[in-house]
Design a protein around this motif. Structure first.
Motif, PDB file in Angstrom:
ATOM      1  N   LEU A 144       0.818  -1.208   0.000  1.00 47.71           N
ATOM      2  CA  LEU A 144       0.000   0.000   0.000  1.00 47.71           C
ATOM      3  C   LEU A 144       0.857   1.264   0.000  1.00 47.71           C
ATOM      4  N   ALA A 145       1.930   1.270   0.781  1.00 53.79           N
ATOM      5  CA  ALA A 145       2.794   2.459   0.844  1.00 53.79           C
ATOM      6  C   ALA A 145       3.407   2.746  -0.524  1.00 53.79           C
ATOM      7  N   GLU A 146       3.761   1.704  -1.256  1.00 51.98           N
ATOM      8  CA  GLU A 146       4.324   1.890  -2.599  1.00 51.98           C
ATOM      9  C   GLU A 146       3.253   2.397  -3.564  1.00 51.98           C
ATOM     10  N   ARG A 147       2.044   1.876  -3.418  1.00 52.40           N
ATOM     11  CA  ARG A 147       0.966   2.357  -4.288  1.00 52.40           C
ATOM     12  C   ARG A 147       0.655   3.825  -4.007  1.00 52.40           C
ATOM     13  N   GLN A 148       0.746   4.220  -2.746  1.00 55.59           N
ATOM     14  CA  GLN A 148       0.473   5.612  -2.404  1.00 55.59           C
ATOM     15  C   GLN A 148       1.459   6.554  -3.096  1.00 55.59           C
ATOM     16  N   LYS A 149       2.686   6.116  -3.280  1.00 50.31           N
ATOM     17  CA  LYS A 149       3.666   6.925  -4.016  1.00 50.31           C
ATOM     18  C   LYS A 149       3.228   7.086  -5.474  1.00 50.31           C
ATOM     19  N   GLU A 150       2.690   6.000  -6.041  1.00 52.86           N
ATOM     20  CA  GLU A 150       2.215   6.046  -7.424  1.00 52.86           C
ATOM     21  C   GLU A 150       0.990   6.958  -7.544  1.00 52.86           C
ATOM     22  N   ILE A 151       0.122   6.875  -6.562  1.00 52.34           N
ATOM     23  CA  ILE A 151      -1.070   7.734  -6.530  1.00 52.34           C
ATOM     24  C   ILE A 151      -0.657   9.204  -6.445  1.00 52.34           C
ATOM     25  N   GLN A 152       0.340   9.489  -5.607  1.00 49.69           N
ATOM     26  CA  GLN A 152       0.796  10.871  -5.465  1.00 49.69           C
ATOM     27  C   GLN A 152       1.403  11.393  -6.760  1.00 49.69           C
ATOM     28  N   LEU A 153       2.128  10.521  -7.483  1.00 52.47           N
ATOM     29  CA  LEU A 153       2.673  10.907  -8.789  1.00 52.47           C
ATOM     30  C   LEU A 153       1.549  11.356  -9.715  1.00 52.47           C
ATOM     31  N   VAL A 154       0.472  10.573  -9.767  1.00 56.73           N
ATOM     32  CA  VAL A 154      -0.663  10.917 -10.630  1.00 56.73           C
ATOM     33  C   VAL A 154      -1.290  12.234 -10.177  1.00 56.73           C
ATOM     34  N   LYS A 155      -1.489  12.384  -8.884  1.00 60.59           N
ATOM     35  CA  LYS A 155      -2.101  13.618  -8.369  1.00 60.59           C
ATOM     36  C   LYS A 155      -1.253  14.843  -8.717  1.00 60.59           C
ATOM     37  N   ASP A 156       0.059  14.714  -8.557  1.00 60.36           N
ATOM     38  CA  ASP A 156       0.947  15.842  -8.879  1.00 60.36           C
ATOM     39  C   ASP A 156       0.781  16.270 -10.336  1.00 60.36           C
ATOM     40  N   TRP A 157       0.649  15.285 -11.221  1.00 63.60           N
ATOM     41  CA  TRP A 157       0.553  15.605 -12.648  1.00 63.60           C
ATOM     42  C   TRP A 157      -0.867  15.964 -13.068  1.00 63.60           C
ATOM     43  N   ILE A 158      -1.843  15.614 -12.261  1.00 64.29           N
ATOM     44  CA  ILE A 158      -3.192  16.142 -12.481  1.00 64.29           C
ATOM     45  C   ILE A 158      -3.175  17.663 -12.338  1.00 64.29           C
ATOM     46  N   VAL A 159      -2.450  18.141 -11.342  1.00 67.71           N
ATOM     47  CA  VAL A 159      -2.345  19.594 -11.142  1.00 67.71           C
ATOM     48  C   VAL A 159      -1.641  20.239 -12.333  1.00 67.71           C
ATOM     49  N   VAL A 160      -0.592  19.574 -12.833  1.00 68.43           N
ATOM     50  CA  VAL A 160       0.085  20.078 -14.038  1.00 68.43           C
ATOM     51  C   VAL A 160      -0.891  20.110 -15.208  1.00 68.43           C
ATOM     52  N   GLY A 161      -1.642  19.030 -15.373  1.00 75.43           N
ATOM     53  CA  GLY A 161      -2.615  18.959 -16.457  1.00 75.43           C
ATOM     54  C   GLY A 161      -3.627  20.086 -16.394  1.00 75.43           C
ATOM     55  N   ALA A 162      -4.094  20.381 -15.195  1.00 77.72           N
ATOM     56  CA  ALA A 162      -5.060  21.463 -15.031  1.00 77.72           C
ATOM     57  C   ALA A 162      -4.452  22.801 -15.438  1.00 77.72           C
ATOM     58  N   LYS A 163      -3.213  23.021 -15.075  1.00 78.46           N
ATOM     59  CA  LYS A 163      -2.548  24.267 -15.442  1.00 78.46           C
ATOM     60  C   LYS A 163      -2.338  24.372 -16.951  1.00 78.46           C
ATOM     61  N   LEU A 164      -2.133  23.223 -17.592  1.00 74.83           N
ATOM     62  CA  LEU A 164      -1.990  23.196 -19.049  1.00 74.83           C
ATOM     63  C   LEU A 164      -3.320  23.402 -19.772  1.00 74.83           C
ATOM     64  N   GLY A 165      -4.416  23.151 -19.053  1.00 69.03           N
ATOM     65  CA  GLY A 165      -5.730  23.180 -19.685  1.00 69.03           C
ATOM     66  C   GLY A 165      -6.113  21.841 -20.290  1.00 69.03           C
ATOM     67  N   ALA A 166      -5.446  20.763 -19.833  1.00 71.11           N
ATOM     68  CA  ALA A 166      -5.707  19.417 -20.353  1.00 71.11           C
ATOM     69  C   ALA A 166      -7.016  18.860 -19.806  1.00 71.11           C
TER      70      ALA A 166
END
Length: 296
Positions: free
Chosen positions: A116-138
């Protein structure tokens, strides 16, 4: 009367469980309307070899009259760390000045990790890039399920925690207006049946499918595509499909007819693979697709 109301409430709560569970997750309208564009993986080698950068590829897409780009996250120089706002907005401005939509971005995640701890790192990676996507207008972020069923676990066991991770990312993405597009990648998700079963386990209505036409390795990939098209929110349109494991040129006419008959609305990013001149391959497939698009 009270018992009827109570029963109705219970049914509603059971059905949603805090999320909605749509039978049709995809971008289906009354008539098909599409914008054909570019998935940046088509220029994987030139970008990795520093022959082209994000700005060059956007300008190339515009030069051949494409309408959108899907900028995979790992082509940003800082990946997996998020880029600066200055860089993000330079990219967004470049796309705007070239009349190009940024349809999506994506990461290289693995939700099949049993810990679970390893999956949480993967989840955080996605969340971080969701914010990038929003800033891009994706509109979307592409995520993977993971490479395979982990040793010692069943498909159903792994699918449960992959769905939970996907839902968590999707509900986070809802706050930013970015949908999570799970890709069928001939990895953990190999067939239309597996895609449909997996998506039935996802509870968020902010999850859809990145429909990769080249990753159904069955006797009839077009039948597989038809089975899952109602979940599609974006695509990877490739030069080839695989019929019984044999690479075969995509029947563009058949594919576009199916897309339009099913009233898909949205982006159709092209992803070309393999050897050869990247610009020529992208342009050839783009012209083929464009020729088959009928007016709505």
């Amino acid at each position: 009367m009270k018992s009827i109301i109570f029963t109705t409430i219970l049914v509603a709560l059971f059905a949603t469980n805090g999320f909605s569970q749509p039978a049709n997750r995809g971008s289906i309208g009354e008539k098909s309307r599409v914008k054909i564009g570019l998935n940046f993986f088509s220029f994987d080698n030139p970008i990795k070899n520093n022959e082209l950068d994000i700005f060059d590829v956007i300008k190339y897409a515009a030069s051949i009259d494409m309408e959108c780009v899907d900028i995979t996250g790992y082509y940003f120089p800082t990946y997996p760390q998020v880029p600066s706002d200055e860089y993000i907005y330079d990219v967004k401005r470049c796309a705007f000045r070239n009349a190009i939509d940024i349809s999506g971005t994506g990461v290289r995640n693995d939700f099949t990790k049993p810990d679970l701890a390893e999956r949480q790192k993967e989840i955080q990676l996605v969340k971080d890039w969701i914010v990038v996507g929003a800033k891009l207008g994706a509109s979307t972020i592409r995520v993977f399920s993971g490479p395979a069923i982990p040793k010692g676990y069943t498909w159903d066991e792994a699918a449960k925690w992959i769905a939970e991770a996907t839902d968590e990312c999707a509900e986070f993405g809802k706050q930013y207006g970015v949908m999570v597009a799970i890709q069928n990648h001939n990895d953990f998700l190999k067939t239309a049946d597996e895609v449909n079963k997996f998506l039935s386990m996802c509870k968020s209505d902010n999850v859809g499918l990145m429909l990769d036409i080249g990753c159904f390795r069955t006797s009839d990939p077009y039948a597989e595509i038809e089975e899952v098209i109602h979940h599609a929110i974006t695509w990877q349109i490739k030069e080839s499909v695989f019929i019984n494991g044999v690479e075969t040129k995509t029947d563009v006419k058949k594919l576009m007819k199916l897309i339009q008959q099913k009233n898909y609305c949205g982006y159709l990013p092209i992803e070309t693979l393999g050897k050869g001149n990247e610009k020529e391959r992208v342009k050839t497939l783009f012209i083929e697709l464009k020729k088959e698009v009928k007016a709505p």
